[in-house]
Structures are given as structure tokens and as C-alpha cells.
Design an enzyme around this catalytic site. Structure first.
Site, PDB file in Angstrom:
ATOM      1  CG  ASP A 186      -1.869   1.136   1.083  1.00 14.78           C
ATOM      2  OD1 ASP A 186      -1.586   2.431   1.439  1.00 14.78           O
ATOM      3  OD2 ASP A 186      -3.168   0.881   0.977  1.00 14.78           O
TER       4      ASP A 186
ATOM      5  N   GLY B  33      17.568   3.552  -7.550  1.00 16.62           N
ATOM      6  CA  GLY B  33      18.246   2.590  -8.543  1.00 16.62           C
ATOM      7  C   GLY B  33      17.897   1.590  -9.121  1.00 16.62           C
TER       8      GLY B  33
ATOM      9  CB  THR C 221      16.868  -0.791 -14.127  1.00 17.76           C
ATOM     10  OG1 THR C 221      17.005  -2.209 -13.811  1.00 17.76           O
ATOM     11  CG2 THR C 221      18.361   0.008 -13.822  1.00 17.76           C
TER      12      THR C 221
ATOM     13  CB  SER D 212      22.463   6.049 -11.480  1.00 18.99           C
ATOM     14  OG  SER D 212      23.309   5.494 -12.318  1.00 18.99           O
ATOM     15  CB  ALA D 213      21.462   2.030 -15.145  1.00 25.13           C
ATOM     16  CG  ASN D 214      26.436   0.204 -11.985  1.00 26.07           C
ATOM     17  OD1 ASN D 214      27.096   0.630 -11.122  1.00 26.07           O
ATOM     18  ND2 ASN D 214      26.574  -1.049 -12.698  1.00 26.07           N
TER      19      ASN D 214
ATOM     20  CG  HIS E 245      23.785  -8.359 -14.593  1.00 26.30           C
ATOM     21  ND1 HIS E 245      24.068  -7.982 -15.849  1.00 26.30           N
ATOM     22  CD2 HIS E 245      24.209  -7.425 -13.644  1.00 26.30           C
ATOM     23  CE1 HIS E 245      24.422  -6.565 -15.745  1.00 26.30           C
ATOM     24  NE2 HIS E 245      24.444  -6.251 -14.288  1.00 26.30           N
ATOM     25  CG  HIS E 246      22.541 -12.034 -10.284  1.00 23.21           C
ATOM     26  ND1 HIS E 246      20.962 -11.833 -10.066  1.00 23.21           N
ATOM     27  CD2 HIS E 246      22.827 -10.456 -10.049  1.00 23.21           C
ATOM     28  CE1 HIS E 246      20.893 -10.600  -9.918  1.00 23.21           C
ATOM     29  NE2 HIS E 246      21.686 -10.016  -9.963  1.00 23.21           N
TER      30      HIS E 246
ATOM     31  CE  LYS F  63      20.273  -6.433 -14.552  1.00 23.39           C
ATOM     32  NZ  LYS F  63      19.896  -5.502 -13.416  1.00 23.39           N
TER      33      LYS F  63
ATOM     34  N   GLY G 227      20.073  -1.784 -17.332  1.00 19.20           N
ATOM     35  CA  GLY G 227      20.091  -0.546 -17.488  1.00 19.20           C
ATOM     36  C   GLY G 227      21.360  -0.036 -17.960  1.00 19.20           C
TER      37      GLY G 227
END
Length: 259
Positions: free
Chosen positions: A43, A85, A87, A110-112, A145-146, A149, A155
């Protein structure tokens, strides 16, 4: 600074530790499922009420692509400095920018948040400008990536591709899937791999008939992301010299440009 965290999974816990090491206090944690979060809810009114009651002076949002837009719509009107952070919401960037403007709020996304990745962006931009004079070099982006994700491509991978397109005129369009056709010369492909526990690898490939040049950033862990997000909130919450609190939409580029 008193900090509220929206999203209290693995990254949220890392951000909490990084913030505390830098002398900040985590006064509110919000999550959909995490049992150790102070506010477990879907909520948005309840989320905003919990943050307001905590006395938070800034918010860091690391949730999930499926919930991030609803979170932003609820959090921006609080007028608290907001670092995002998560994405997967860039298609709504103009809507978010308008909401920030209408509420005279401050949001940094930011994506990173890794310092190394943001330095990598600048290295890629410079390399792309060099390549502009050498037509024999094609370009592409690869990211891994793992397998947990939630989004693909990353991103960060898309941001890297944008830095190439801004500096390499012969590349005009980013594509993430080819299907069963050949790639066009003006297209820049971003390829993705999801496997195991890879923290994050991003590579730019410049390839010619004679040789290949590769630029690669490999993250060893997520601690750099967490620390960068905390530093981003510190920068966003700090008043502009002689101008009062920051307002508007910002990115990590604004932090680096101010150094």
C-alpha cells in the site's frame, strides 16, 4: 542524515550498512516481502505514512521494476531527496521529470551507482569518439548478470550503448533482439546473458577485419553500488551553494560534472 530505504532485499541491506558506515541513520525500511523490514506493505499510502512518521530526510529506492513506477508516483510528492537505483522504468522518464518539476522535488537516478562504472561510461565515450574516424570498426555491447536479475538487458548496458551512439555517428539505433535477420550497419546490438551468480560484467567490442578492441568492466561485488547510492543521496541532499535545496531530475553525470 536520516534515511528511508524502499526495497529491503540484498541490495537494501548493503545500502543500510554503507549508510551507517558513513554516519547516517536508517530510520525506515519498506518492502513488499522482507520480514525484517519495518514496514511490510504494498500500500503506497501506508509506505508514505511510515516514511513521514520516521522523520526521514532522504530516500533511497531499490525495489523491483514491476513496482518502481508506483513507488515514484507516491514518493516524489514527499519532496524528500530521492535516489532511485531500480531500472526498467526509463520509458516513463518524461512523466517522472514532469512529476518532479510539478512538485519542486529532487530525484537522482542511475542504472549503476558504481564509481568504476561511471568512469567506464566516460572511457567508452572517449573511445567511441576516436572510432568515429575509423569506419572499419564495428561496435557492440555485451552484458552478463546473475540468473536472479529481473530485467534484460541491464540498464547499465543500455546506458553504455547510449554513450556509444552519442559519440559514434554511424551507430543510430539500439537493438536487443535480432530474430532471424542480419544486423544493419547503423544498429548497435546489446547482447545479454543471465547465468549463475555473476555480479555484473559489461563489455564494449570494437571489431575490424584486422583486430578487435575490447573494453570491460567487471564488478566483484555489489558494495560499490551500495556506497555509490549513499554518496549520491549525500550529494542530492546538499544545498546548492547560495541557492538553497536542489530541485529537478539528476543523474550520476551531474555528480561527476560537479567535481
Amino acid at each position: 542524515m536520516k534515511v528511508a530505504l524502499v526495497g529491503y532485499g540484498k541490495m537494501g541491506h548493503m545500502i543500510a550498512r554503507a549508510a551507517e558506515l558513513r554516519g547516517h541513520t536508517i530510520v525506515c525500511t519498506v518492502d513488499l516481502f522482507a520480514e525484517d523490514a519495518q514496514c511490510v506493505t504494498s500500500d503506497k499510502k501506508e509506505m508514505v505514512a511510515a516514511i513521514a512518521a520516521s522523520g526521514a530526510e532522504g530516500i533511497i529506492e531499490f525495489s523491483h521494476p514491476a513496482s518502481v513506477m508506483d513507488n515514484l508516483v507516491a514518493l516524489i510528492p514527499t519532496k524528500l531527496p530521492l535516489v532511485v537505483g531500480t531500472t526498467g522504468w526509463r520509458d516513463h522518464l518524461e512523466d517522472v521529470e514532469k512529476l518532479v518539476h510539478d512538485n519542486k522535488s529532487a530525484l537522482l537516478y542511475s542504472a549503476n551507482f558504481s564509481v568504476g562504472v561511471n568512469l567506464f561510461y566516460r572511457i567508452v565515450s572517449y573511445a567511441s569518439r576516436l572510432m568515429a574516424d575509423f569506419d572499419e570498426y564495428d561496435a557492440a555491447v555485451f552484458e552478463a548478470h546473475h540468473n536472479q536479475k529481473a530485467d534484460s538487458p541491464s540498464g547499465t548496458g543500455i546506458d553504455i550503448a547510449k554513450h556509444i551512439i552519442e559519440n559514434l555517428p554511424r551507430k543510430k539505433t539500439i537493438i536487443t533482439e535480432l530474430g532471424s535477420r542480419k544486423i544493419l550497419p547503423e544498429e548497435l546490438q546489446v547482447s545479454s546473458l543471465r547465468v549463475g551468480s555473476v555480479t555484473g560484467t559489461h563489455s564494449v567490442i570494437f571489431d575490424s577485419p584486422a583486430d578487435t578492441i575490447e573494453l570491460t568492466h567487471r564488478a566483484r561485488n555489489r558494495e560499490g553500488f551500495a556506497l555509490g547510492a549513499v554518496r549520491a543521496l549525500e550529494w542530492l541532499a546538499a544545498p546548492e551553494a547560495g541557492q538553497g535545496p536542489k530541485t529537478g531530475l539528476f543523474s550520476m553525470d551531474d555528480i561527476f560534472d560537479s567535481l
